[in-house]
Scaffold this motif. Structure first.
Motif, short mmCIF file in Angstrom:
data_model
loop_
_atom_site.label_atom_id
_atom_site.label_comp_id
_atom_site.label_asym_id
_atom_site.label_seq_id
_atom_site.Cartn_x
_atom_site.Cartn_y
_atom_site.Cartn_z
N VAL A 81 14.70 -21.89 28.59
CA VAL A 81 14.02 -20.81 27.88
C VAL A 81 15.08 -19.92 27.23
CG1 VAL A 81 12.48 -18.82 28.05
CG2 VAL A 81 12.08 -20.83 29.50
N LYS A 83 15.28 -16.50 25.32
CA LYS A 83 14.50 -15.29 25.02
C LYS A 83 15.39 -14.29 24.30
CE LYS A 83 12.57 -11.18 27.14
NZ LYS A 83 13.53 -10.35 26.37
N SER A 84 15.02 -13.92 23.09
CA SER A 84 15.77 -12.90 22.36
C SER A 84 15.35 -11.51 22.85
CB SER A 84 15.54 -13.02 20.85
OG SER A 84 14.31 -12.41 20.50
N ALA A 87 11.54 -10.52 22.19
CA ALA A 87 10.46 -11.41 22.65
C ALA A 87 9.64 -10.79 23.78
CB ALA A 87 11.04 -12.73 23.12
N THR A 88 8.38 -11.23 23.85
CA THR A 88 7.47 -10.84 24.93
C THR A 88 7.17 -12.07 25.78
OG1 THR A 88 6.41 -9.08 23.64
CG2 THR A 88 5.14 -10.01 25.46
N LEU A 89 7.30 -11.92 27.09
CA LEU A 89 7.00 -13.00 28.04
C LEU A 89 5.73 -12.66 28.80
CD1 LEU A 89 10.45 -13.94 29.64
CD2 LEU A 89 8.84 -15.55 28.62
N GLY A 106 18.85 -10.25 25.10
CA GLY A 106 18.51 -11.66 25.01
C GLY A 106 19.26 -12.44 26.08
N ILE A 114 13.11 -17.40 35.00
CA ILE A 114 12.10 -16.45 34.52
C ILE A 114 11.21 -16.00 35.67
CG2 ILE A 114 10.10 -16.14 33.02
CD1 ILE A 114 12.75 -16.32 31.51
N LEU A 160 5.71 -17.33 25.41
CA LEU A 160 6.86 -16.63 24.85
C LEU A 160 6.56 -16.34 23.37
CD1 LEU A 160 9.87 -15.70 25.14
CD2 LEU A 160 10.51 -18.03 24.53
N ASP A 162 7.62 -14.12 19.82
CA ASP A 162 8.73 -13.42 19.18
C ASP A 162 8.38 -13.16 17.72
OD1 ASP A 162 11.11 -12.46 18.13
OD2 ASP A 162 12.35 -13.79 19.34
N SER A 167 13.29 -16.94 19.53
CA SER A 167 13.13 -17.39 20.91
C SER A 167 12.46 -18.76 20.94
CB SER A 167 12.29 -16.39 21.71
OG SER A 167 12.84 -15.10 21.66
#
Length: 202
Positions: A81, A83-84, A87-89, A106, A114, A160, A162, A167
């Motif tokens: 994964v 993730k910048s 981004a929303t997880l 990020g 995660i 995820l 973005d 991401s």
């Protein structure tokens, strides 16, 4: 945007905002090309007198706003994964969601990493809300569900999103969708964004 093949450093000095010493704050800007994230700007500040320091990374490349969805179980714990900071997880089945803030960073991890991050956040909530039975019960239920995912007793969706498309979930089973403009604009970015059209209207 031109691809950056080599690191480019730039250093300057300023007054420290913490100890107010003159010309002691070293500000370093560095551009680099990072796998998954593309071109980034790394900014680091350090005061030679009081020791204050801070760092931030900003993605310079913007792509189509995207959403990745992956059903996760024990077979997907090692899926990569990226993730910048924008981004929303989300894991909707567990009621878990992390949105970007002004200090978001990020990172590249895997699904298990995660889950561990969510687990750490819930454990922190337990400590901060000791004595609140409702919050304690909800937090413990989430921890049980995270353990169930890790042990193979539960399957959930990892989402995820973005708005800048920096991401991704690197797994063949991950479903990738391009977000509509309305969906992208509804997401938090952690940045203050100025709309040029609004400026022209003023």
């Amino acid at each position: 945007m031109q691809k950056i093949d080599e690191k480019q450093d730039n250093e300057m000095r300023s007054d420290c905002p913490v100890c107010n010493s003159e010309n002691t704050l070293v500000v370093t800007n560095k551009t680099d090309n990072i796998p998954y994230f593309g071109n980034i700007l790394e900014t680091a500040v350090r005061c030679e007198k009081c020791g204050y320091q801070s760092a931030d990374n900003i993605c310079l490349d913007h792509h189509d706003p995207s959403r990745y969805t992956l059903k996760i179980d024990t077979q997907k714990l090692n899926s990569r994964v990226a993730k910048s900071q924008t981004a929303t997880l989300t894991i909707p089945e567990l009621g878990l969601k992390v949105e970007p803030g002004s200090k978001s960073q990020g990172y590249v991890s895997n699904v298990e990493g995660i889950l561990n991050r969510f687990e750490d956040a819930v454990n922190q909530a337990l400590l901060l809300n000791d004595g609140n039975d409702e919050i304690q019960d909800n937090a413990l239920a989430i921890l049980r569900n995270i353990f169930a995912v890790k042990s193979g007793d539960k399957t959930v969706d990892l989402i995820l999103e973005d708005p800048f498309g920096n991401s991704m979930i690197d797994d063949d089973d991950a479903k990738m969708e391009i977000l509509t403009q309305q969906e992208a604009e509804s997401l938090e970015t952690g940045f203050t964004i100025i709309d040029e059209d609004d400026l022209e209207d003023e």
